[in-house]
Design a protein around this motif. Structure first.
Motif, PDB file in Angstrom:
ATOM      1  N   MET A   1     -52.258 -13.684 -53.074  1.00 59.68           N
ATOM      2  CA  MET A   1     -53.433 -13.663 -52.213  1.00 59.68           C
ATOM      3  C   MET A   1     -52.983 -13.547 -50.762  1.00 59.68           C
ATOM      4  SD  MET A   1     -56.430 -16.474 -52.209  1.00 59.68           S
ATOM      5  CE  MET A   1     -57.906 -16.121 -51.354  1.00 59.68           C
ATOM      6  N   PRO A   2     -53.571 -12.609 -49.985  1.00 61.66           N
ATOM      7  CA  PRO A   2     -53.156 -12.437 -48.593  1.00 61.66           C
ATOM      8  C   PRO A   2     -53.495 -13.648 -47.737  1.00 61.66           C
ATOM      9  CG  PRO A   2     -54.795 -10.772 -49.249  1.00 61.66           C
ATOM     10  CD  PRO A   2     -54.575 -11.685 -50.410  1.00 61.66           C
ATOM     11  N   THR A   3     -52.689 -13.836 -46.701  1.00 53.94           N
ATOM     12  CA  THR A   3     -52.910 -14.916 -45.742  1.00 53.94           C
ATOM     13  C   THR A   3     -54.079 -14.542 -44.836  1.00 53.94           C
ATOM     14  OG1 THR A   3     -50.558 -15.416 -45.745  1.00 53.94           O
ATOM     15  CG2 THR A   3     -51.825 -16.217 -43.873  1.00 53.94           C
ATOM     16  N   PRO A   4     -55.063 -15.425 -44.651  1.00 52.17           N
ATOM     17  CA  PRO A   4     -56.153 -15.108 -43.716  1.00 52.17           C
ATOM     18  C   PRO A   4     -55.581 -14.918 -42.303  1.00 52.17           C
ATOM     19  CG  PRO A   4     -56.637 -17.108 -44.966  1.00 52.17           C
ATOM     20  CD  PRO A   4     -55.226 -16.728 -45.267  1.00 52.17           C
ATOM     21  N   PRO A   5     -56.029 -13.901 -41.590  1.00 49.36           N
ATOM     22  CA  PRO A   5     -55.476 -13.660 -40.252  1.00 49.36           C
ATOM     23  C   PRO A   5     -55.806 -14.785 -39.285  1.00 49.36           C
ATOM     24  CG  PRO A   5     -57.020 -11.910 -40.885  1.00 49.36           C
ATOM     25  CD  PRO A   5     -57.003 -12.910 -41.982  1.00 49.36           C
ATOM     26  N   GLU A   6     -54.840 -15.078 -38.438  1.00 47.73           N
ATOM     27  CA  GLU A   6     -55.048 -16.074 -37.389  1.00 47.73           C
ATOM     28  C   GLU A   6     -54.151 -15.778 -36.206  1.00 47.73           C
ATOM     29  OE1 GLU A   6     -53.548 -20.165 -37.763  1.00 47.73           O
ATOM     30  OE2 GLU A   6     -52.471 -19.514 -39.541  1.00 47.73           O
ATOM     31  N   VAL A  85     -49.402 -13.592 -34.304  1.00 46.39           N
ATOM     32  CA  VAL A  85     -50.437 -13.575 -35.338  1.00 46.39           C
ATOM     33  C   VAL A  85     -49.817 -13.840 -36.699  1.00 46.39           C
ATOM     34  CG1 VAL A  85     -51.969 -11.997 -34.082  1.00 46.39           C
ATOM     35  CG2 VAL A  85     -50.258 -11.062 -35.658  1.00 46.39           C
ATOM     36  N   ARG A  86     -50.650 -14.298 -37.605  1.00 45.63           N
ATOM     37  CA  ARG A  86     -50.235 -14.454 -38.999  1.00 45.63           C
ATOM     38  C   ARG A  86     -51.228 -13.663 -39.846  1.00 45.63           C
ATOM     39  NH1 ARG A  86     -49.386 -19.798 -39.400  1.00 45.63           N
ATOM     40  NH2 ARG A  86     -47.168 -19.466 -39.232  1.00 45.63           N
ATOM     41  N   GLY A  87     -50.716 -12.976 -40.892  1.00 45.17           N
ATOM     42  CA  GLY A  87     -51.590 -12.247 -41.801  1.00 45.17           C
ATOM     43  C   GLY A  87     -51.913 -10.834 -41.358  1.00 45.17           C
ATOM     44  N   ILE A  88     -51.230 -10.334 -40.328  1.00 47.90           N
ATOM     45  CA  ILE A  88     -51.446  -8.960 -39.845  1.00 47.90           C
ATOM     46  C   ILE A  88     -50.077  -8.304 -39.688  1.00 47.90           C
ATOM     47  CG2 ILE A  88     -52.438  -7.495 -38.050  1.00 47.90           C
ATOM     48  CD1 ILE A  88     -54.115  -9.987 -37.197  1.00 47.90           C
ATOM     49  N   ALA A  89     -49.834  -7.231 -40.412  1.00 51.17           N
ATOM     50  CA  ALA A  89     -48.547  -6.524 -40.349  1.00 51.17           C
ATOM     51  C   ALA A  89     -48.545  -5.601 -39.132  1.00 51.17           C
ATOM     52  CB  ALA A  89     -48.321  -5.748 -41.636  1.00 51.17           C
ATOM     53  N   VAL A  90     -48.332  -6.158 -37.953  1.00 49.71           N
ATOM     54  CA  VAL A  90     -48.460  -5.401 -36.707  1.00 49.71           C
ATOM     55  C   VAL A  90     -47.413  -4.302 -36.547  1.00 49.71           C
ATOM     56  CG1 VAL A  90     -49.651  -7.254 -35.490  1.00 49.71           C
ATOM     57  CG2 VAL A  90     -47.171  -7.074 -35.314  1.00 49.71           C
ATOM     58  N   ASP A  91     -46.237  -4.480 -37.123  1.00 51.48           N
ATOM     59  CA  ASP A  91     -45.180  -3.487 -36.938  1.00 51.48           C
ATOM     60  C   ASP A  91     -45.526  -2.144 -37.578  1.00 51.48           C
ATOM     61  OD1 ASP A  91     -43.156  -5.052 -35.471  1.00 51.48           O
ATOM     62  OD2 ASP A  91     -43.196  -6.285 -37.268  1.00 51.48           O
ATOM     63  N   ASP A  92     -46.499  -2.133 -38.469  1.00 53.27           N
ATOM     64  CA  ASP A  92     -46.913  -0.898 -39.143  1.00 53.27           C
ATOM     65  C   ASP A  92     -48.065  -0.197 -38.428  1.00 53.27           C
ATOM     66  OD1 ASP A  92     -45.068  -1.589 -41.113  1.00 53.27           O
ATOM     67  OD2 ASP A  92     -46.583  -2.593 -42.341  1.00 53.27           O
ATOM     68  N   PRO A 153     -58.456 -18.954 -36.294  1.00 57.63           N
ATOM     69  CA  PRO A 153     -58.847 -17.850 -37.162  1.00 57.63           C
ATOM     70  C   PRO A 153     -59.308 -16.651 -36.336  1.00 57.63           C
ATOM     71  CG  PRO A 153     -59.901 -19.888 -37.860  1.00 57.63           C
ATOM     72  CD  PRO A 153     -59.238 -20.168 -36.549  1.00 57.63           C
ATOM     73  N   VAL A 154     -59.005 -15.456 -36.844  1.00 57.71           N
ATOM     74  CA  VAL A 154     -59.361 -14.232 -36.137  1.00 57.71           C
ATOM     75  C   VAL A 154     -59.805 -13.180 -37.152  1.00 57.71           C
ATOM     76  CG1 VAL A 154     -57.007 -13.287 -36.126  1.00 57.71           C
ATOM     77  CG2 VAL A 154     -58.591 -12.603 -34.342  1.00 57.71           C
ATOM     78  N   ALA A 156     -59.624  -9.391 -37.862  1.00 60.58           N
ATOM     79  CA  ALA A 156     -58.749  -8.306 -37.428  1.00 60.58           C
ATOM     80  C   ALA A 156     -59.081  -7.047 -38.197  1.00 60.58           C
ATOM     81  CB  ALA A 156     -57.290  -8.694 -37.655  1.00 60.58           C
ATOM     82  N   THR A 157     -59.322  -5.972 -37.452  1.00 59.86           N
ATOM     83  CA  THR A 157     -59.565  -4.678 -38.076  1.00 59.86           C
ATOM     84  C   THR A 157     -58.679  -3.635 -37.445  1.00 59.86           C
ATOM     85  OG1 THR A 157     -61.393  -4.211 -36.571  1.00 59.86           O
ATOM     86  CG2 THR A 157     -61.973  -5.174 -38.696  1.00 59.86           C
ATOM     87  N   VAL A 158     -58.341  -2.636 -38.229  1.00 60.84           N
ATOM     88  CA  VAL A 158     -57.604  -1.484 -37.731  1.00 60.84           C
ATOM     89  C   VAL A 158     -58.348  -0.254 -38.201  1.00 60.84           C
ATOM     90  CG1 VAL A 158     -55.456  -0.175 -37.819  1.00 60.84           C
ATOM     91  CG2 VAL A 158     -55.398  -2.672 -37.785  1.00 60.84           C
ATOM     92  N   GLU A 159     -58.978   0.428 -37.223  1.00 58.46           N
ATOM     93  CA  GLU A 159     -59.712   1.655 -37.526  1.00 58.46           C
ATOM     94  C   GLU A 159     -60.577   1.493 -38.778  1.00 58.46           C
ATOM     95  OE1 GLU A 159     -56.490   4.456 -37.425  1.00 58.46           O
ATOM     96  OE2 GLU A 159     -56.469   4.422 -35.249  1.00 58.46           O
ATOM     97  N   GLY A 160     -61.360   0.393 -38.778  1.00 55.47           N
ATOM     98  CA  GLY A 160     -62.310   0.165 -39.855  1.00 55.47           C
ATOM     99  C   GLY A 160     -61.793  -0.613 -41.044  1.00 55.47           C
ATOM    100  N   ARG A 161     -60.485  -0.814 -41.150  1.00 60.13           N
ATOM    101  CA  ARG A 161     -59.917  -1.577 -42.271  1.00 60.13           C
ATOM    102  C   ARG A 161     -59.824  -3.042 -41.875  1.00 60.13           C
ATOM    103  NH1 ARG A 161     -54.126  -0.005 -43.298  1.00 60.13           N
ATOM    104  NH2 ARG A 161     -53.691  -1.768 -41.982  1.00 60.13           N
ATOM    105  N   LEU A 162     -60.446  -3.908 -42.655  1.00 60.27           N
ATOM    106  CA  LEU A 162     -60.482  -5.346 -42.374  1.00 60.27           C
ATOM    107  C   LEU A 162     -59.293  -6.033 -43.021  1.00 60.27           C
ATOM    108  CD1 LEU A 162     -62.161  -7.769 -41.247  1.00 60.27           C
ATOM    109  CD2 LEU A 162     -63.219  -7.899 -43.500  1.00 60.27           C
ATOM    110  N   PHE A 163     -58.579  -6.878 -42.233  1.00 59.93           N
ATOM    111  CA  PHE A 163     -57.524  -7.714 -42.801  1.00 59.93           C
ATOM    112  C   PHE A 163     -58.203  -8.975 -43.308  1.00 59.93           C
ATOM    113  CE2 PHE A 163     -55.070  -4.993 -40.138  1.00 59.93           C
ATOM    114  CZ  PHE A 163     -53.831  -4.886 -40.764  1.00 59.93           C
ATOM    115  N   ALA A 164     -57.910  -9.366 -44.534  1.00 56.65           N
ATOM    116  CA  ALA A 164     -58.559 -10.554 -45.094  1.00 56.65           C
ATOM    117  C   ALA A 164     -57.538 -11.485 -45.718  1.00 56.65           C
ATOM    118  CB  ALA A 164     -59.579 -10.152 -46.133  1.00 56.65           C
TER     119      ALA A 164
END
Length: 164
Positions: A1-6, A85-92, A153-154, A156-164
């Motif tokens: 299960m993915p980590t909720p973004p924060e 941040v946690r739960g967001i793969a920013v390097d990609d 908690p935050v 986070a979206t990238v061009e319409g894709r929601l991080f959950a």
């Protein structure tokens, strides 16, 4: 299960700490650079930060790094990134628009390029940190909108894709 973004930590430092040679060590951290919230201005950066409004840094005035990239116990004072941040793969996300909303409205950041680590990390974190963080040292962003980001908690979206 993915980590909720924060948003884990925020740093707004009015001074550069990594000047000269790493062997000389960094300058002391000024009090209060780890904060609970930051105000962001479009095209300028984080109010009160060392890169705010500097022409040479306008397209990379905010840095973001993923907690998953860092060794346990390392914080923003050691790596000198603005947003952890946690739960967001920013390097990609190079080339994308990352939108963060911590409750005060969305803040859009254009991810311009990687924030490549430097040899200073071997001094501030420990031997081998510089190599260990290659390709996962975070990203440099241009703020596209004004707003406020807070720790916690935050959404986070990238061009319409929601991080959950």
């Amino acid at each position: 299960m993915p980590t909720p973004p924060e948003i884990v930590q925020l740093l707004a430092s009015p001074v550069h700490r990594f000047e000269g040679r790493p062997a000389d060590g960094p300058a002391p951290a000024p009090p209060g650079e780890l904060v609970d919230e930051v105000r962001i201005r479009a095209g300028l950066g984080i109010v009160g930060d060392r890169y705010f409004g500097k022409p040479a840094h306008r397209d990379a005035s905010i840095t973001v790094i993923a907690a998953e990239s860092l060794p346990a116990g390392v914080d923003l004072v050691q790596v000198r990134r603005n947003i952890l941040v946690r739960g967001i793969a920013v390097d990609d996300l190079v080339g994308a628009v990352l939108v963060l909303d911590s409750g005060d409205g969305p803040v859009a950041l254009r991810v311009r390029r990687r924030a490549n680590p430097c040899a200073w990390l071997d001094t501030t974190i420990g031997p081998g940190a510089w190599r260990a963080l290659r390709n996962k040292g975070g990203v440099r962003c241009t703020p596209l909108t004004d707003g406020t980001l807070r720790r916690g908690p935050v959404t986070a979206t990238v061009e319409g894709r929601l991080f959950a």
